[in-house]
Design a protein around this motif. Structure first.
Motif, PDB file in Angstrom:
ATOM      1  N   ILE A 180      38.105  57.641  34.777  1.00 21.74           N
ATOM      2  CA  ILE A 180      37.561  56.291  35.186  1.00 21.74           C
ATOM      3  C   ILE A 180      38.380  55.645  34.228  1.00 21.74           C
ATOM      4  O   ILE A 180      39.197  54.739  34.010  1.00 21.74           O
ATOM      5  CB  ILE A 180      35.844  56.368  34.419  1.00 21.74           C
ATOM      6  CG1 ILE A 180      35.111  57.241  34.711  1.00 21.74           C
ATOM      7  CG2 ILE A 180      35.705  54.267  33.899  1.00 21.74           C
ATOM      8  CD1 ILE A 180      33.614  57.306  33.955  1.00 21.74           C
ATOM      9  N   VAL A 181      38.959  55.997  32.936  1.00 21.54           N
ATOM     10  CA  VAL A 181      39.835  55.448  31.851  1.00 21.54           C
ATOM     11  C   VAL A 181      41.420  55.075  32.814  1.00 21.54           C
ATOM     12  O   VAL A 181      41.521  53.723  32.394  1.00 21.54           O
ATOM     13  CB  VAL A 181      40.402  56.221  31.008  1.00 21.54           C
ATOM     14  CG1 VAL A 181      41.494  55.371  30.025  1.00 21.54           C
ATOM     15  CG2 VAL A 181      39.263  56.200  29.462  1.00 21.54           C
ATOM     16  N   ASP A 182      41.883  56.034  33.310  1.00 18.45           N
ATOM     17  CA  ASP A 182      42.867  55.784  34.317  1.00 18.45           C
ATOM     18  C   ASP A 182      42.831  54.632  35.332  1.00 18.45           C
ATOM     19  O   ASP A 182      44.383  54.445  36.061  1.00 18.45           O
ATOM     20  CB  ASP A 182      42.891  56.845  34.915  1.00 18.45           C
ATOM     21  CG  ASP A 182      43.967  57.349  35.586  1.00 18.45           C
ATOM     22  OD1 ASP A 182      45.276  57.592  34.902  1.00 18.45           O
ATOM     23  OD2 ASP A 182      44.501  57.264  36.960  1.00 18.45           O
ATOM     24  N   LYS A 183      41.913  54.665  36.134  1.00 15.22           N
ATOM     25  CA  LYS A 183      41.617  53.280  36.511  1.00 15.22           C
ATOM     26  C   LYS A 183      41.622  51.787  35.781  1.00 15.22           C
ATOM     27  O   LYS A 183      41.486  51.105  36.683  1.00 15.22           O
ATOM     28  CB  LYS A 183      39.799  52.914  37.536  1.00 15.22           C
ATOM     29  CG  LYS A 183      40.305  54.452  38.120  1.00 15.22           C
ATOM     30  CD  LYS A 183      38.576  54.594  39.068  1.00 15.22           C
ATOM     31  CE  LYS A 183      37.915  54.964  38.455  1.00 15.22           C
ATOM     32  NZ  LYS A 183      36.808  54.741  39.646  1.00 15.22           N
ATOM     33  N   LEU A 189      39.448  46.147  32.737  1.00 13.42           N
ATOM     34  CA  LEU A 189      38.499  46.867  31.858  1.00 13.42           C
ATOM     35  C   LEU A 189      36.945  46.460  32.423  1.00 13.42           C
ATOM     36  O   LEU A 189      36.536  47.162  31.191  1.00 13.42           O
ATOM     37  CB  LEU A 189      39.298  45.671  29.867  1.00 13.42           C
ATOM     38  CG  LEU A 189      38.928  46.434  28.635  1.00 13.42           C
ATOM     39  CD1 LEU A 189      39.981  47.699  28.963  1.00 13.42           C
ATOM     40  CD2 LEU A 189      39.684  45.148  27.794  1.00 13.42           C
ATOM     41  N   LYS A 190      36.709  45.335  31.791  1.00 10.07           N
ATOM     42  CA  LYS A 190      35.680  45.008  32.181  1.00 10.07           C
ATOM     43  C   LYS A 190      34.479  45.868  33.103  1.00 10.07           C
ATOM     44  O   LYS A 190      33.887  46.701  32.584  1.00 10.07           O
ATOM     45  CB  LYS A 190      34.938  43.894  32.937  1.00 10.07           C
ATOM     46  CG  LYS A 190      34.721  43.157  32.078  1.00 10.07           C
ATOM     47  CD  LYS A 190      33.562  42.229  31.613  1.00 10.07           C
ATOM     48  CE  LYS A 190      32.971  41.397  29.937  1.00 10.07           C
ATOM     49  NZ  LYS A 190      34.079  41.229  29.304  1.00 10.07           N
ATOM     50  N   GLN A 191      34.768  46.611  34.298  1.00  9.74           N
ATOM     51  CA  GLN A 191      34.787  47.453  35.230  1.00  9.74           C
ATOM     52  C   GLN A 191      34.648  48.964  34.535  1.00  9.74           C
ATOM     53  O   GLN A 191      34.146  49.654  35.262  1.00  9.74           O
ATOM     54  CB  GLN A 191      35.417  47.736  36.657  1.00  9.74           C
ATOM     55  CG  GLN A 191      34.661  48.320  37.626  1.00  9.74           C
ATOM     56  CD  GLN A 191      33.287  47.555  38.208  1.00  9.74           C
ATOM     57  OE1 GLN A 191      33.215  46.221  37.783  1.00  9.74           O
ATOM     58  NE2 GLN A 191      32.625  48.939  38.273  1.00  9.74           N
ATOM     59  N   ILE A 192      35.257  48.969  33.945  1.00 13.16           N
ATOM     60  CA  ILE A 192      35.432  50.118  33.308  1.00 13.16           C
ATOM     61  C   ILE A 192      34.915  50.846  31.752  1.00 13.16           C
ATOM     62  O   ILE A 192      34.175  51.492  32.064  1.00 13.16           O
ATOM     63  CB  ILE A 192      36.871  50.831  32.441  1.00 13.16           C
ATOM     64  CG1 ILE A 192      38.610  50.709  33.314  1.00 13.16           C
ATOM     65  CG2 ILE A 192      37.017  51.806  31.279  1.00 13.16           C
ATOM     66  CD1 ILE A 192      38.800  51.577  33.013  1.00 13.16           C
TER      67      ILE A 192
END
Ligand code: AMP
Length: 408
Positions: A180-183, A189-192
């Protein structure tokens, strides 16, 4: 007669000559650089046993593997990358291969992805890997070769993002959260934060994000950068990025992603996978490698207008026209002589075609020269050479012709 459907399956593509030529020159350039770093060629089948493929890449990736039963009732699948087959090869041929084993492999991969820009169901990768060394020197060799290859392809602004899975582990970021972080770059950042919250508690998510923002470059990356510098690579191209995680679960150490086009185009990735070969070999064999996405490289070359050296061998230099059935053998002999002298030559494949039609074809094809052997020329054992750009013609002997075209 019923007409057969002329269509490629969804996510699969044809490459017409112009595109295929570009792909071939990318591959030729990569092979040359890989060989100069001592990587040897390896070839493996398109199909592997299902059990070879499953359980190596991670849950999400496993769903994208093309699986089927062969005619003998065996469960098999199309390879998903070149790394798992390499791990299988090293285990299977342990007694024949000398460690550390470094190989390159170039070929198609198949993933049942949702097709979109830059994402296909059949795509090519060009991989370099070193198996049997836990040293960061192996990672540095792989990256120095990668940097040289991307420069030789004509990109002047490449960046190699680099992180270490061990850093993510030490921050409490499991492989599932790392994906997830990779995206971050793609979804923000919000979506992560939202996606992480679906897998971990609020406090944990906050802590993960805080730690990542303040993460310092680990020693492993400093060491790799130093080695790359000594190997002649520009150390400034290696950019530490704590958010980089890479999607595949088999990575255990330093991980890499290659960007070009001002950092917008991701054309390759890789990293260290110290546990994967052991799954097949029964003993741990550390390994590291890098994979160029050929399709992405070609798209980036077109988008950035970069050029590979020696890329423009577009059409044949010479078309030998034919002048009826009786004179065709004379044309074929001239074509054969020119080919032996190293020219790229096409014979017009129809004895009955009018010369005018043949010249028009040569023009469309972008051929520089047309050689004509009509009755007069044949009688005098000479040829007429037409310069397609100027339209000028002259009559020459065969040795004059070769000289004129630049041969010996
Ligand atoms: P991976 O094996 O997923 O680490 O991918 C390595 C490289 O292969 C990526 O950086 C892309 O350049 C390329 N690649 C991966 N998946 C695809 C795909 N579906 N279509 C085209 N290229 C891909």
């Amino acid at each position: 007669m019923a007409k057969a459907r002329a269509q490629t399956p969804k996510g699969f593509r044809d490459f017409l000559p112009e595109e295929a030529r570009l792909r071939e020159s990318v591959i030729a350039t990569l092979k040359e650089v890989f060989a100069s770093y001592g990587f040897s060629p390896l070839e493996t089948p398109a199909i592997e046993y299902k059990e070879t493929l499953l359980g190596k890449y991670g849950e999400e990736a496993d769903k994208l593997i093309y699986l089927f039963m062969d005619r003998g009732g065996r469960d098999v699948g199309l390879r998903y990358d070149l790394t798992v087959p390499l791990a299988r090869v090293v285990a299977q041929h342990q007694n024949e291969l000398h460690l550390p084993f470094r190989r390159y492999q170039i070929g198609p991969q198949w993933r049942a992805e949702k097709p979109q820009a830059g994402r296909y169901r059949e795509f090519w990768q060009a991989d370099i890997d070193i198996v049997g060394s836990a040293s960061l020197l192996a990672d540095a060799e792989v990256l120095a070769c990668t940097l040289e290859a991307v420069a030789r392809l004509g990109f002047t602004d490449s960046k190699l993002l680099i992180n270490d899975r061990k850093l993510l582990d030490s921050l409490g970021i499991t492989p599932k959260l790392a994906i997830i972080v990779d995206k971050k770059e793609k979804i923000g950042l919000k979506q992560i934060e939202i996606e992480l919250s679906q897998k971990a508690g609020k406090a944990e998510v906050k802590q993960i994000l805080r730690k990542l923002k303040g993460a310092e470059e680990p020693e492993s990356i400093k060491n790799i950068r130093n080695y790359v510098r000594h190997l002649g690579g520009d150390p400034k191209r290696l950019v530490f990025n704590p958010w980089l995680a890479r999607g595949l679960e088999y990575y255990t150490g330093p991980i890499f992603e290659l960007k070009v086009g001002g950092g917008n185009l991701s054309v390759g990735g890789g990293g260290r996978y110290d546990k994967l070969v052991g799954k097949f070999a029964g003993r741990e064999l550390p390994a590291t490698g890098f994979s160029f996405g050929i399709d992405r490289v070609v798209e980036a070359l077109k988008e950035t207008g970069s050029l590979i050296e020696g890329e423009k061998v577009a059409s044949p230099e010479v078309l030998v026209a034919v002048f009826g059935e009786k004179l065709a053998p004379a044309s074929l002999k001239v074509a054969s002589t020119l080919r032996s002298a190293g020219f790229s030559v096409e014979v017009y494949p129809d004895e009955k075609a009018k010369l005018d039609k043949q010249l028009k074809y040569a023009d469309k094809r972008g051929v520089s020269w047309v050689v004509i052997i009509g009755p007069e020329e044949a009688k005098k054992k000479r040829v007429t050479l037409r310069d397609m750009e100027s339209g000028e013609q002259e009559t020459l002997s065969l040795s004059e012709l070769k000289k004129k075209l630049g041969g010996n």
